[in-house]
Design a protein around this motif. Structure first.
Motif, mmCIF file in Angstrom:
data_model
loop_
_atom_site.group_PDB
_atom_site.id
_atom_site.type_symbol
_atom_site.label_atom_id
_atom_site.label_comp_id
_atom_site.label_asym_id
_atom_site.label_seq_id
_atom_site.Cartn_x
_atom_site.Cartn_y
_atom_site.Cartn_z
ATOM 1 N N SER A 194 2.349 6.851 -1.066
ATOM 2 C CA SER A 194 1.280 5.963 -1.241
ATOM 3 C C SER A 194 0.701 5.504 -2.558
ATOM 4 O O SER A 194 1.184 5.885 -3.622
ATOM 5 C CB SER A 194 -0.178 7.098 -1.069
ATOM 6 N N PRO A 225 -4.157 10.023 -0.264
ATOM 7 C CA PRO A 225 -4.501 9.057 -1.235
ATOM 8 C C PRO A 225 -3.546 9.312 -2.564
ATOM 9 O O PRO A 225 -3.647 10.552 -3.015
ATOM 10 C CB PRO A 225 -5.710 8.957 -1.446
ATOM 11 N N GLY A 272 -2.120 4.391 -4.103
ATOM 12 C CA GLY A 272 -3.646 4.600 -4.198
ATOM 13 C C GLY A 272 -4.220 4.954 -3.089
ATOM 14 O O GLY A 272 -5.397 5.560 -3.115
ATOM 15 N N VAL A 273 -3.862 4.712 -1.835
ATOM 16 C CA VAL A 273 -4.896 4.777 -0.666
ATOM 17 C C VAL A 273 -4.026 5.661 0.320
ATOM 18 O O VAL A 273 -2.640 5.717 0.370
ATOM 19 C CB VAL A 273 -5.181 3.644 0.167
ATOM 20 N N THR A 316 0.819 -1.161 0.107
ATOM 21 C CA THR A 316 -0.012 -0.069 0.111
ATOM 22 C C THR A 316 0.731 1.262 -0.205
ATOM 23 O O THR A 316 0.356 2.346 -0.193
ATOM 24 C CB THR A 316 -0.905 -0.054 1.045
ATOM 25 N N ALA A 352 -2.595 6.586 4.195
ATOM 26 C CA ALA A 352 -2.033 6.044 5.319
ATOM 27 C C ALA A 352 -1.267 6.784 6.071
ATOM 28 O O ALA A 352 -0.894 7.860 6.015
ATOM 29 C CB ALA A 352 -1.142 4.889 4.603
#
Length: 202
Positions: free
Chosen positions: A60, A91, A62-63, A33, A65
């Protein structure tokens, strides 16, 4: 297959010497991720008590964190600190933290460390950092000379060591990766020693 792999490249112009370059590539799992990298991933020589800084970039995939940073496998005698131990990733975005390395009580040499990132879902990623610790002022590196430095098997070779710590014991001698038996040898008060070994015939 996860891990670091060297990518090596050779290029040569006609009539010129070849140029060799190597960079490491990190193979990750398909469900990663976020990724991390140190920029630079090596630090120029650091004098004992001085510091050097690199930037740890966290990207990141895509998402968003929240990634907590720490160091593993760093040798004792090196202090370290992050400008922030947790980075917040939007993201698809990036964030960074400055990592400062300060050698305190460590011999001169080349060292490495693993920077670890872990997010709130326990996804983990590592990146590698290398750094060199300079010798203190006035330090002289130990040296050996071989006489002769070529010959067939069973050649008697005289080894002369200089600038070793006074009283240092020669604990091991290897020839082509194999251990060679020698009589006990100790450096004198000036850090010098001399001994003879025989080139193996196998």
């Amino acid at each position: 297959m996860w891990g670091w792999y060297p990518v090596e490249l050779e290029a040569q112009a006609q009539g010129q010497f070849p140029v060799f370059i190597m960079k490491d590539f990190q193979v990750t799992s398909a469900d990663v991720t976020f990724t991390m990298r140190a920029d630079p991933d090596w630090l120029p020589p650091i004098a004992p008590g001085d510091s050097a800084t690199t930037t740890i970039w966290v990207n990141s995939i895509g998402v968003g964190a929240n990634v907590s940073l720490s160091i593993e496998h760093i040798p004792p005698g090196v202090d370290w600190s992050f400008s922030q131990t947790t980075v917040i990733l939007p993201p698809g975005g990036s964030a960074s933290s400055a990592l400062t390395i300060t050698p305190t009580k460590i011999p001169p040499g080349w060292y490495g460390a693993e920077i670890k990132g872990i997010d709130t879902d326990n996804n983990t990623f590592f990146t590698h950092l290398e750094f060199e610790v300079m010798p203190p002022a006035g330090f002289v590196f130990p040296e050996i000379t071989l006489n002769p430095n070529s010959g067939p098997a069973n050649t008697k070779v005289t080894v002369v060591g200089t600038n070793f710590p006074p009283g240092a014991n020669v604990t091991n001698l290897w020839f082509g990766g194999d251990t060679v038996s020698i009589a006990p040898v100790n450096a004198d008060a000036d850090g010098d020693f001399t001994f003879v070994f025989t080139v193996p015939d196998n």
